[in-house]
Design a protein around this motif. Structure first.
Motif, short mmCIF file in Angstrom:
data_model
loop_
_atom_site.label_atom_id
_atom_site.label_comp_id
_atom_site.label_asym_id
_atom_site.label_seq_id
_atom_site.Cartn_x
_atom_site.Cartn_y
_atom_site.Cartn_z
N ASN A 2 17.33 1.23 -17.46
CA ASN A 2 16.57 0.61 -16.39
C ASN A 2 15.13 0.38 -16.80
O ASN A 2 14.41 1.31 -17.15
CB ASN A 2 16.62 1.49 -15.13
N SER A 3 14.74 -0.88 -16.77
CA SER A 3 13.37 -1.24 -17.09
C SER A 3 13.14 -2.69 -16.72
O SER A 3 14.03 -3.53 -16.90
CB SER A 3 13.08 -1.05 -18.58
N PHE A 4 11.96 -3.00 -16.20
CA PHE A 4 11.60 -4.41 -16.04
C PHE A 4 11.57 -5.04 -17.44
O PHE A 4 11.12 -4.41 -18.41
CB PHE A 4 10.24 -4.53 -15.37
N ALA A 5 12.04 -6.26 -17.52
CA ALA A 5 12.20 -6.90 -18.83
C ALA A 5 10.90 -6.94 -19.63
O ALA A 5 10.90 -6.70 -20.84
CB ALA A 5 12.74 -8.33 -18.65
N HIS A 6 9.79 -7.21 -18.96
CA HIS A 6 8.53 -7.36 -19.70
C HIS A 6 7.98 -6.02 -20.20
O HIS A 6 7.05 -6.00 -20.99
CB HIS A 6 7.48 -8.07 -18.83
N SER B 202 10.34 -3.60 -21.26
CA SER B 202 11.52 -2.95 -21.86
C SER B 202 11.35 -2.71 -23.35
O SER B 202 10.60 -3.39 -24.04
CB SER B 202 12.76 -3.81 -21.62
N ASP B 203 12.11 -1.73 -23.83
CA ASP B 203 12.22 -1.44 -25.25
C ASP B 203 13.38 -2.27 -25.80
O ASP B 203 14.54 -2.05 -25.42
CB ASP B 203 12.49 0.06 -25.44
N PRO B 204 13.13 -3.23 -26.69
CA PRO B 204 14.20 -4.10 -27.18
C PRO B 204 15.39 -3.35 -27.79
O PRO B 204 16.54 -3.79 -27.66
CB PRO B 204 13.50 -4.98 -28.21
N GLU B 205 15.13 -2.23 -28.45
CA GLU B 205 16.22 -1.48 -29.08
C GLU B 205 17.11 -0.82 -28.03
O GLU B 205 18.34 -0.79 -28.16
CB GLU B 205 15.66 -0.43 -30.04
N LYS B 206 16.50 -0.27 -26.99
CA LYS B 206 17.27 0.33 -25.91
C LYS B 206 18.05 -0.74 -25.14
O LYS B 206 19.19 -0.52 -24.71
CB LYS B 206 16.36 1.12 -24.97
N TRP B 207 17.43 -1.90 -24.97
CA TRP B 207 18.10 -3.02 -24.30
C TRP B 207 19.33 -3.44 -25.10
O TRP B 207 20.41 -3.61 -24.55
CB TRP B 207 17.11 -4.19 -24.19
N LYS B 208 19.15 -3.58 -26.41
CA LYS B 208 20.26 -3.99 -27.28
C LYS B 208 21.38 -2.96 -27.30
O LYS B 208 22.57 -3.32 -27.38
CB LYS B 208 19.74 -4.24 -28.69
N LYS B 209 21.04 -1.69 -27.22
CA LYS B 209 22.05 -0.63 -27.26
C LYS B 209 23.03 -0.75 -26.10
O LYS B 209 24.23 -0.48 -26.25
CB LYS B 209 21.36 0.75 -27.24
N GLY C 205 22.33 -9.03 -8.65
CA GLY C 205 20.96 -9.13 -9.13
C GLY C 205 20.13 -7.97 -8.63
O GLY C 205 19.87 -7.83 -7.44
N THR C 206 19.74 -7.09 -9.54
CA THR C 206 18.95 -5.91 -9.19
C THR C 206 17.83 -5.76 -10.20
O THR C 206 18.07 -5.76 -11.41
CB THR C 206 19.83 -4.65 -9.20
N ALA C 207 16.61 -5.64 -9.71
CA ALA C 207 15.46 -5.53 -10.59
C ALA C 207 15.59 -4.34 -11.53
O ALA C 207 16.02 -3.26 -11.13
CB ALA C 207 14.18 -5.39 -9.76
N GLY C 208 15.25 -4.55 -12.80
CA GLY C 208 15.27 -3.48 -13.78
C GLY C 208 16.58 -3.28 -14.49
O GLY C 208 16.70 -2.39 -15.33
N THR C 209 17.59 -4.10 -14.17
CA THR C 209 18.92 -3.89 -14.76
C THR C 209 19.36 -5.07 -15.64
O THR C 209 20.55 -5.32 -15.77
CB THR C 209 19.98 -3.67 -13.67
N SER C 210 18.43 -5.78 -16.25
CA SER C 210 18.80 -6.98 -17.00
C SER C 210 19.78 -6.69 -18.13
O SER C 210 20.72 -7.46 -18.37
CB SER C 210 17.55 -7.68 -17.55
N ALA C 211 19.60 -5.58 -18.83
CA ALA C 211 20.51 -5.24 -19.94
C ALA C 211 21.90 -4.94 -19.40
O ALA C 211 22.91 -5.46 -19.90
CB ALA C 211 19.97 -4.05 -20.72
#
Length: 224
Positions: free
Chosen positions: A76-80, A82-89, A128-134
């Motif tokens: 959970n993180s707002f996209a701007h 976010s940690d790209p590595e955690k997002w990719k995981k 659609g929920t904020a912070g859950t883009s990944a």
């Protein structure tokens, strides 16, 4: 044979124990959590070779396979921010991990002219929920994958479907702070969390029905 990926916690653990209780043939995997259950093997689903070796080890007992993909993580993180590595995981575990297991069992299913593949997606992917883009990206991607794989394998009596789960008594609901849980429940038209029995009934429907294919079934208490 029922294969449950991510069978040591949450929904996967519930389904594993449920099928064991009714004497079904079932084996599964775990990774981040620990387990001493003899039918469970430690497998990192993001590692194709590990998945392949696990299936090869059990190949002689694999008949009339149902593959249930329950392994998943969230970030959970707002996209701007976010940690790209955690997002990719999240993508690697939830999407690529699911594909790896499907890729390994599909040749067996096609040879046997039978297969049932059930992936757990989420209401978050459509709501659609904020912070859950990944998490949303990983779960909505399962929809397109299922439609493509249904086109490729339906003639072989293989179905692949998704369960778009809302907020249930199992799994990641434990990550919701207690202060927000009641507010969350009030947003659900049914005014309650999904009962584990309804999850099992839906899985069983998808196992029994051979004409539901490439579909996504919502279990969300009316939440949209």
């Amino acid at each position: 044979m029922i294969l449950i990926i991510g069978a040591s916690g949450g929904i996967g653990k519930f389904l594993f124990e449920k099928y064991k209780s009714i004497d079904s043939q079932v084996i599964g995997t775990y990774n981040s959590s620990s387990s001493n259950v003899v039918e469970l093997s430690k497998v990192d689903v993001t590692n194709f070779d590990q998945v392949f070796n696990w299936i090869e080890t059990n190949k002689t007992s694999l008949n009339n396979i149902t593959l249930i993909n329950c392994a998943g993580i969230s970030y959970n993180s707002f996209a701007h921010k976010s940690d790209p590595e955690k997002w990719k995981k999240v993508i690697e575990v939830n999407l690529i991990g699911s594909f790896n297991t499907i890729r390994v069992v599909l040749p067996i299913m096609r040879e046997q002219n039978f297969g049932r593949i059930i992936n757990f997606s989420s209401v978050v992917a459509s709501k659609g929920t904020a912070g859950t883009s990944a998490y949303s990206a990983s779960k909505s991607a399962l929809w397109g994958m299922a439609k493509s794989l249904a086109q490729e394998n339906a003639s072989k009596n293989i179905t692949i479907n998704n369960i778009n789960l809302g907020y249930s008594e199992l799994g990641m609901i434990e990550q919701v702070p207690e202060a927000f849980l009641n507010t969350l429940i009030q947003q659900i038209p049914a005014k309650k969390l999904c009962d584990s029995t309804d999850i099992f009934r839906t899985v069983e429907y998808l196992r029994e029905c051979n004409y539901t294919n490439g579909s996504s079934i919502d279990i969300n208490g009316g939440l949209i």
